[in-house]
Design an enzyme around this catalytic site. Sequence first.
Site, PDB file in Angstrom:
ATOM      1  N   GLU A  99       0.814  -1.225   0.000  1.00 60.74           N
ATOM      2  CA  GLU A  99       0.000   0.000   0.000  1.00 60.74           C
ATOM      3  C   GLU A  99       0.841   1.266   0.000  1.00 60.74           C
ATOM      4  O   GLU A  99       0.753   2.087   0.906  1.00 60.74           O
ATOM      5  CB  GLU A  99      -0.953   0.010   1.193  1.00 60.74           C
ATOM      6  CG  GLU A  99      -1.942  -1.120   1.173  1.00 60.74           C
ATOM      7  CD  GLU A  99      -3.037  -0.978   2.236  1.00 60.74           C
ATOM      8  OE1 GLU A  99      -2.900  -0.131   3.123  1.00 60.74           O
ATOM      9  OE2 GLU A  99      -4.023  -1.728   2.154  1.00 60.74           O
ATOM     10  N   GLU A 141      -5.095  -8.654   0.544  1.00 63.10           N
ATOM     11  CA  GLU A 141      -5.827  -8.373   1.788  1.00 63.10           C
ATOM     12  C   GLU A 141      -7.294  -8.144   1.488  1.00 63.10           C
ATOM     13  O   GLU A 141      -7.642  -7.523   0.482  1.00 63.10           O
ATOM     14  CB  GLU A 141      -5.329  -7.090   2.488  1.00 63.10           C
ATOM     15  CG  GLU A 141      -4.009  -7.234   3.188  1.00 63.10           C
ATOM     16  CD  GLU A 141      -3.557  -5.955   3.902  1.00 63.10           C
ATOM     17  OE1 GLU A 141      -4.427  -5.164   4.342  1.00 63.10           O
ATOM     18  OE2 GLU A 141      -2.343  -5.757   3.992  1.00 63.10           O
TER      19      GLU A 141
HETATM   20  C1  BG6 Z   1      -4.344  -2.207   5.352  1.00 63.01           C
HETATM   21  C2  BG6 Z   1      -2.989  -2.545   5.885  1.00 63.01           C
HETATM   22  O1  BG6 Z   1      -4.333  -0.850   5.067  1.00 63.01           O
HETATM   23  O2  BG6 Z   1      -5.446  -2.359   6.147  1.00 63.01           O
HETATM   24  C3  BG6 Z   1      -2.999  -3.387   7.137  1.00 63.01           C
HETATM   25  O3  BG6 Z   1      -2.151  -3.110   4.911  1.00 63.01           O
HETATM   26  C4  BG6 Z   1      -4.095  -2.891   8.049  1.00 63.01           C
HETATM   27  O4  BG6 Z   1      -1.733  -3.364   7.712  1.00 63.01           O
HETATM   28  C5  BG6 Z   1      -5.414  -3.114   7.338  1.00 63.01           C
HETATM   29  O5  BG6 Z   1      -4.106  -3.458   9.326  1.00 63.01           O
HETATM   30  C6  BG6 Z   1      -6.633  -2.759   8.161  1.00 63.01           C
HETATM   31  O6  BG6 Z   1      -6.558  -1.443   8.592  1.00 63.01           O
HETATM   32  P1  BG6 Z   1      -6.835  -1.076  10.100  1.00 63.01           P
HETATM   33  O7  BG6 Z   1      -6.603   0.383  10.192  1.00 63.01           O
HETATM   34  O8  BG6 Z   1      -8.244  -1.449  10.372  1.00 63.01           O
HETATM   35  O9  BG6 Z   1      -5.872  -1.903  10.909  1.00 63.01           O
END
Ligand code: BG6
Length: 476
Positions: A168, A376
């Site tokens: 990201e 993800e």
């Molecule tokens: C993504 C990241 O932006 O979203 C992760 O790559 C992150 O590292 C995930 O944990 C979820 O975001 P958040 O802010 O809910 O932890």
Amino acid sequence: HKKMNAFPKSFLWGSASAAYQVEGAWDEDQKGVSVWDEFVNIPGKTFKGTTGEVAVDHYHRYKEDVALMAEQGLKAYRFSIAWTRIIPDGDGEINEAGLKFYENLIDELLAHHIEPVVTLYHWDLPKALQDKYKGWESRQIVADFTRYAEVLFDRFRGKVKFWVTLNEQNVFISHGYLQGSHPPDVQDPKRMYQANHYANLANAAAIKKFREMEMDGLIGPSFAYSPTYAIDSNPVNVLAADDHEELQANFWMDVYVYGRYPKVIWKWLEDQGIAPEVEADDFVLLREGKPDFMGVNYYQTSTVSANPLNGVGMGKPNTTGEKGSSEANGVPGIFKDEQNPFVERTNWDWEIDPTGMRIALRRITSRYDLPVLITENGLGEYDTLEEDGAIHDAYRIDYLKQHVEAIQEAITDGVEVLGYCTWSYTDLLSWLNGYQKRYGFVYVDRDELDEKELKRYKKDSYYWYQKVIESNGENL
Ligand code: BG6
């Protein structure tokens, strides 16, 4: 009802994590200090001042975690390597203890037939490089990042087949240099676009190195993609949606794939006086760094409307899809963030939009013609550990099921999807939100203030995904 294509036999049913969010052991075995190790200790930056100093102690419990993956039948585990464990000061000596830790983890995964998917960089820059030359704001980072990547390619050649360069880039650059919510806590669009240009070069240089070393495997970045919708069919809003997609998506992915910036946005950056300084050779390197796949972190979509020019200054482009901080969400003259009235939202106000994932996969296929690895996707929610050790996370099963269906629809549409890594495997530190916002299949018993015993419990979603994997996506 149309007939659906089956998931390919080789489909990687996976799950993901990142070093700082799971490992702990922040100063063990000669690990260097990262910018996150420092940032979380600035008062007021994170929820209840939570840090990843212990996190979920994956560093010491990786065997237990891999055993849980094996029992579940997981096909792939995406994790990141901490640069500070490998080269503690970023550009000096190589630390064998750090390499050994990841080698042990990789060997453990391979022994259980789990494909390691290695992210080179998930935000934990060596603090020494930040202090020495301002990290991503210096061209020197390109050479240092490439050397770090080379050390890993060399060591894990033949073992690791899937590599992710930068996690990201759009998020760590915009949060770090525009919103100032991540290290190095800067709010300056000019500096942001310059740092972003060097990150683009670093990404390309690492891929070029991978080719030169004739590595056996695939490499690509992970982009946080939130496809844009117009709030309605009013042409000015449709134009705003086009602009948003150009600025928040094509601006990054076009560089990865075509080695150039989109013209409309480049012109806009020049008009604003915030275009990065570039050298002619940069574009040669960018073109040489074409990825094998587009890694996508998909959580939600963006909905926008037109934004009159007499707005409120340079605003804060919303690249993560984080809603809520309504002030200046958007860019005057370009777009304004809107709430989509057609989708549900989580307790953190993130949209739940599985169709948006299908749209994301299709747009990438149309524009870039590359296979996609979903690196993800998942639901951050409060979970309750029952007295009998169960966690009934039906809401997470429902979320994941809808997204798996959307992937299958996209495959049926003609998209090549290599795999699906849910976020996350175990519960972990949610950067700014502490440990209460949980994403895992495996519950970890700790909270912000009390580490307890960090015991692992299988959630209902763990068993659900086990069946999905076993049936190769037929039994949802
Ligand atoms: C993504 C990241 O932006 O979203 C992760 O790559 C992150 O590292 C995930 O944990 C979820 O975001 P958040 O802010 O809910 O932890």
